[in-house]
Write a protein that holds these residues in place. Structure first.
Motif, mmCIF file in Angstrom:
data_model
loop_
_atom_site.group_PDB
_atom_site.id
_atom_site.type_symbol
_atom_site.label_atom_id
_atom_site.label_comp_id
_atom_site.label_asym_id
_atom_site.label_seq_id
_atom_site.Cartn_x
_atom_site.Cartn_y
_atom_site.Cartn_z
ATOM 1 N N ARG A 72 -11.970 -1.532 2.933
ATOM 2 C CA ARG A 72 -12.651 -2.511 3.765
ATOM 3 C C ARG A 72 -12.409 -2.255 5.252
ATOM 4 N NH1 ARG A 72 -11.078 -7.522 1.358
ATOM 5 N NH2 ARG A 72 -12.630 -7.068 -0.248
ATOM 6 N N GLY A 73 -11.189 -1.947 5.628
ATOM 7 C CA GLY A 73 -10.889 -1.682 7.028
ATOM 8 C C GLY A 73 -11.629 -0.462 7.541
ATOM 9 N N ARG A 74 -11.657 0.600 6.732
ATOM 10 C CA ARG A 74 -12.335 1.821 7.164
ATOM 11 C C ARG A 74 -13.850 1.640 7.220
ATOM 12 N NH1 ARG A 74 -8.955 5.713 3.259
ATOM 13 N NH2 ARG A 74 -8.647 3.672 2.252
ATOM 14 N N THR A 75 -14.383 0.801 6.348
ATOM 15 C CA THR A 75 -15.813 0.507 6.423
ATOM 16 C C THR A 75 -16.152 -0.179 7.731
ATOM 17 O OG1 THR A 75 -15.980 0.279 4.012
ATOM 18 C CG2 THR A 75 -17.717 -0.744 5.332
ATOM 19 N N ARG A 76 -15.386 -1.208 8.092
ATOM 20 C CA ARG A 76 -15.645 -1.899 9.348
ATOM 21 C C ARG A 76 -15.317 -1.016 10.550
ATOM 22 N NH1 ARG A 76 -19.243 -4.189 9.668
ATOM 23 N NH2 ARG A 76 -18.548 -5.194 11.581
ATOM 24 N N GLY A 77 -14.311 -0.133 10.400
ATOM 25 C CA GLY A 77 -13.997 0.794 11.479
ATOM 26 C C GLY A 77 -15.146 1.756 11.735
ATOM 27 N N ALA A 78 -15.777 2.249 10.661
ATOM 28 C CA ALA A 78 -16.912 3.153 10.809
ATOM 29 C C ALA A 78 -18.085 2.462 11.490
ATOM 30 C CB ALA A 78 -17.336 3.684 9.437
ATOM 31 N N VAL A 79 -18.318 1.197 11.118
ATOM 32 C CA VAL A 79 -19.407 0.442 11.738
ATOM 33 C C VAL A 79 -19.125 0.226 13.223
ATOM 34 C CG1 VAL A 79 -20.629 -1.757 11.773
ATOM 35 C CG2 VAL A 79 -20.058 -0.685 9.589
ATOM 36 N N ARG A 80 -17.899 -0.144 13.536
ATOM 37 C CA ARG A 80 -17.550 -0.362 14.939
ATOM 38 C C ARG A 80 -17.614 0.943 15.733
ATOM 39 N NH1 ARG A 80 -14.727 -4.771 17.009
ATOM 40 N NH2 ARG A 80 -14.822 -6.608 15.676
ATOM 41 N N VAL B 145 0.849 -1.191 0.000
ATOM 42 C CA VAL B 145 0.000 0.000 0.000
ATOM 43 C C VAL B 145 0.883 1.239 0.000
ATOM 44 C CG1 VAL B 145 -1.822 1.255 1.188
ATOM 45 C CG2 VAL B 145 -1.781 -1.245 1.281
ATOM 46 N N GLU B 146 0.754 2.028 -1.024
ATOM 47 C CA GLU B 146 1.508 3.280 -1.109
ATOM 48 C C GLU B 146 0.521 4.444 -1.118
ATOM 49 O OE1 GLU B 146 4.008 3.167 -4.510
ATOM 50 O OE2 GLU B 146 5.207 1.460 -3.796
ATOM 51 N N ARG B 147 0.662 5.326 -0.178
ATOM 52 C CA ARG B 147 -0.268 6.442 -0.060
ATOM 53 C C ARG B 147 0.487 7.757 0.003
ATOM 54 N NH1 ARG B 147 -5.092 3.893 0.222
ATOM 55 N NH2 ARG B 147 -5.320 2.136 1.616
ATOM 56 N N ASP B 148 -0.119 8.785 -0.616
ATOM 57 C CA ASP B 148 0.450 10.129 -0.556
ATOM 58 C C ASP B 148 -0.231 10.975 0.502
ATOM 59 O OD1 ASP B 148 2.112 9.535 -2.728
ATOM 60 O OD2 ASP B 148 0.547 10.068 -4.170
ATOM 61 N N THR B 149 -1.226 10.408 1.175
ATOM 62 C CA THR B 149 -1.980 11.151 2.185
ATOM 63 C C THR B 149 -1.597 10.681 3.577
ATOM 64 O OG1 THR B 149 -3.760 9.529 1.945
ATOM 65 C CG2 THR B 149 -3.958 11.552 0.663
ATOM 66 N N ASN B 150 -1.900 11.527 4.584
ATOM 67 C CA ASN B 150 -1.626 11.135 5.963
ATOM 68 C C ASN B 150 -2.818 10.380 6.532
ATOM 69 O OD1 ASN B 150 -3.564 13.061 6.943
ATOM 70 N ND2 ASN B 150 -2.024 14.674 6.748
ATOM 71 N N LEU B 151 -2.648 9.897 7.747
ATOM 72 C CA LEU B 151 -3.682 9.051 8.355
ATOM 73 C C LEU B 151 -4.990 9.815 8.534
ATOM 74 C CD1 LEU B 151 -4.059 6.175 9.476
ATOM 75 C CD2 LEU B 151 -3.521 7.079 11.737
ATOM 76 N N GLY B 152 -4.911 11.067 8.934
ATOM 77 C CA GLY B 152 -6.122 11.864 9.120
ATOM 78 C C GLY B 152 -6.912 12.018 7.832
ATOM 79 N N GLN B 153 -6.210 12.254 6.730
ATOM 80 C CA GLN B 153 -6.876 12.371 5.432
ATOM 81 C C GLN B 153 -7.531 11.052 5.025
ATOM 82 O OE1 GLN B 153 -3.334 13.784 3.397
ATOM 83 N NE2 GLN B 153 -4.277 15.778 3.035
ATOM 84 N N GLU B 154 -6.866 9.965 5.342
ATOM 85 C CA GLU B 154 -7.427 8.657 4.990
ATOM 86 C C GLU B 154 -8.653 8.330 5.835
ATOM 87 O OE1 GLU B 154 -4.375 5.681 5.010
ATOM 88 O OE2 GLU B 154 -3.010 6.958 3.884
ATOM 89 N N MET B 155 -8.628 8.722 7.110
ATOM 90 C CA MET B 155 -9.800 8.534 7.951
ATOM 91 C C MET B 155 -10.988 9.295 7.376
ATOM 92 S SD MET B 155 -7.806 8.890 11.594
ATOM 93 C CE MET B 155 -9.264 9.348 12.516
ATOM 94 N N TRP B 156 -10.756 10.541 6.978
ATOM 95 C CA TRP B 156 -11.831 11.361 6.409
ATOM 96 C C TRP B 156 -12.318 10.765 5.092
ATOM 97 C CZ3 TRP B 156 -15.457 14.536 7.572
ATOM 98 C CH2 TRP B 156 -16.069 15.304 6.585
ATOM 99 N N ALA B 157 -11.368 10.318 4.257
ATOM 100 C CA ALA B 157 -11.741 9.713 2.975
ATOM 101 C C ALA B 157 -12.604 8.474 3.194
ATOM 102 C CB ALA B 157 -10.487 9.358 2.182
ATOM 103 N N GLY B 158 -12.293 7.710 4.234
ATOM 104 C CA GLY B 158 -13.087 6.527 4.537
ATOM 105 C C GLY B 158 -14.507 6.881 4.943
ATOM 106 N N LEU B 159 -14.653 7.904 5.784
ATOM 107 C CA LEU B 159 -15.986 8.334 6.207
ATOM 108 C C LEU B 159 -16.800 8.853 5.024
ATOM 109 C CD1 LEU B 159 -15.218 10.175 9.577
ATOM 110 C CD2 LEU B 159 -16.336 7.965 9.281
ATOM 111 N N VAL B 160 -16.140 9.615 4.156
ATOM 112 C CA VAL B 160 -16.831 10.140 2.973
ATOM 113 C C VAL B 160 -17.271 8.994 2.069
ATOM 114 C CG1 VAL B 160 -16.532 11.484 0.855
ATOM 115 C CG2 VAL B 160 -15.664 12.371 3.034
ATOM 116 N N TRP B 161 -16.393 8.006 1.892
ATOM 117 C CA TRP B 161 -16.733 6.880 1.031
ATOM 118 C C TRP B 161 -17.935 6.112 1.589
ATOM 119 C CZ3 TRP B 161 -17.227 1.595 1.215
ATOM 120 C CH2 TRP B 161 -17.292 0.949 -0.021
ATOM 121 N N VAL B 162 -17.916 5.847 2.901
ATOM 122 C CA VAL B 162 -19.036 5.126 3.532
ATOM 123 C C VAL B 162 -20.327 5.920 3.383
ATOM 124 C CG1 VAL B 162 -19.980 4.347 5.744
ATOM 125 C CG2 VAL B 162 -17.606 3.830 5.156
#
Length: 406
Positions: A343-351, A200-217
């Motif tokens: 997938r991880g962020r989806t389950r994280g949002a549910v939890r 996994v190669e990402r150009d974003t930080n963890l906070g941006q990825e958390m937000w991206a996950g919430l937006v996607w869900v």
């Protein structure tokens, strides 16, 4: 996952899943034992009511705080390494507490830090394990694995507290020693679980990825709708338990009978987890979600006619028999719909949502019980479940759920 002839390997012969499942059964049993022991340690130590409340709340708070980054971490880093780090950290934490207790050096901050560590490790472990499941089992077996994972939680809830209380009665160090050992065994088991390498190669930080996950869900209408259903149902159900316990206490119900009531709930959940794969395979997803909503709405009015803790427990257990089927259907749908990178962020949002429900429900139930009385709160919860059932039935998104694993 497939034999040389191209056939799907039966789940009982899936080495990686079975090693993972057994290691987690062992770990969850240990966790259920020590979770009761933490407040007991304070009760028979300082006896401070404030410290008891802090210890009980701290674990739930840690799970909640760690819940959101947990999903992003599971999508960013090696899921196996995350699981190993969680179990290894628990081994160190519980071992340090065991040593401190044996030498009479355990302090409240040490006890508090250990229970916070346990809550955070649980929150971080969950999304990593769930996101890894589709890499271990084929699509056609995913619903069965989800149901089996649900069963192990009910099994731990059925056995763990009773054994933990008995061990504490023998020596207060024993529940924590057992949890340290079971965490170590789980760590060793995880070493033998084979997961595909993820680069996994990402150009974003963890906070941006958390937000991206919430937006996607939020943009996935079906996933968002099922998440709302889970949060609302769990909030109402957890709020309902508080007035039921309060009403039982008003009648001087023996602690053993209250324990039997909670045991009955776990038995109902275990039965439900056993039949969930068959019901999931036999019924369409909308029928399951809408049907379970109406079962809860139609069975819970029977609580108004209950007078003993056991009667309350039997009614709630009937509802719990069907809850694992809904959970299996929803979790399977979410996991198969979400691409691996989300997938991880989806389950994280549910939890995160279920954690909010678990914290908010009892609080609302307690406040309303103090203001209006237990029986009135039960009736309010029954009415709320009816509203959820009507809204679920009317939702075109829920009615249009497709079985992604079929």
């Amino acid at each position: 996952m497939k034999t040389a002839a191209g056939e799907i390997t039966p789940l009982w012969r899936n080495r990686d899943y079975n090693v993972l499942w057994v290691s987690q059964v062992v770990s969850e049993l240990g966790a259920a034992m020590s979770q009761l022991a933490f407040p007991l340690l304070v009760i028979f130590g300082s006896g401070s009511v404030v410290e008891i409340g802090v210890v009980v709340s701290a674990r739930a708070a840690a799970r909640f705080v760690a819940g959101l980054p947990a999903g992003a971490l599971a999508d960013r880093y090696s899921r196996k390494k995350i699981m190993l780090c969680c179990r290894g950290t628990l081994v160190v934490g519980y071992t340090s507490l065991v040593v401190a207790l044996l030498f009479g050096a355990a302090t409240f901050p040490h006890i508090l830090a250990t229970t916070i560590l346990a809550g955070a490790a649980s929150a971080l472990f969950g999304p990593a394990e769930e996101a890894a499941l589709p890499s271990i089992v084929p699509r056609s077996q995913l619903s069965t694995t989800v149901a089996r994972n649900t069963a192990r939680t009910y099994l731990a809830g059925l056995i763990g507290p009773a054994v933990g209380g008995a061990l504490f009665g023998i020596h207060r160090v024993l529940p924590f020693l057992v949890d340290a050992v079971t965490s170590a065994l789980s760590f060793v088991g995880l070493l033998f679980v084979r997961l595909p390498h993820r680069r996994v190669e990402r150009d974003t930080n963890l906070g941006q990825e958390m937000w991206a996950g919430l937006v996607w869900v939020a943009r996935q209408r079906a996933i968002a709708a099922t998440l709302v259903w889970v949060v609302l149902s769990n909030t109402v159900f957890s709020a309902m338990l508080v007035p039921i316990l309060a009403m039982s206490g008003e009648k001087d119900t023996p602690p053993g009978e209250l324990g039997l009531m909670m045991t009955t709930l776990s038995v109902g959940g275990l039965i439900g987890a056993a039949i969930a794969p068959r019901l999931h395979a036999a019924l369409p997803a909308p029928v399951i979600v809408i049907g379970v909503s109406w079962i809860a709405a139609l069975l819970t009015p029977l609580l108004a006619f209950c007078s003993t803790a056991l009667q309350f427990g039997l009614v709630l257990a009937m509802v719990m028999v069907f809850a694992p089927t809904a959970n299996t259907t929803i979790i399977t749908y979410q996991m198969m719909t979400a691409p691996d990178e989300f997938r991880g962020r989806t389950r994280g949002a549910v939890r995160l949502g279920t954690g909010m429900a678990g914290a908010l429900g009892p609080m609302l139930g307690g406040v309303l019980t103090a203001v209006t009385g237990g029986r009135n709160v039960v009736l309010v919860c029954v009415a709320a479940l009816l509203v959820v059932a009507v809204a679920t039935t009317a939702s075109p998104t829920i009615r249009g759920l497709a079985g992604k694993d079929r």
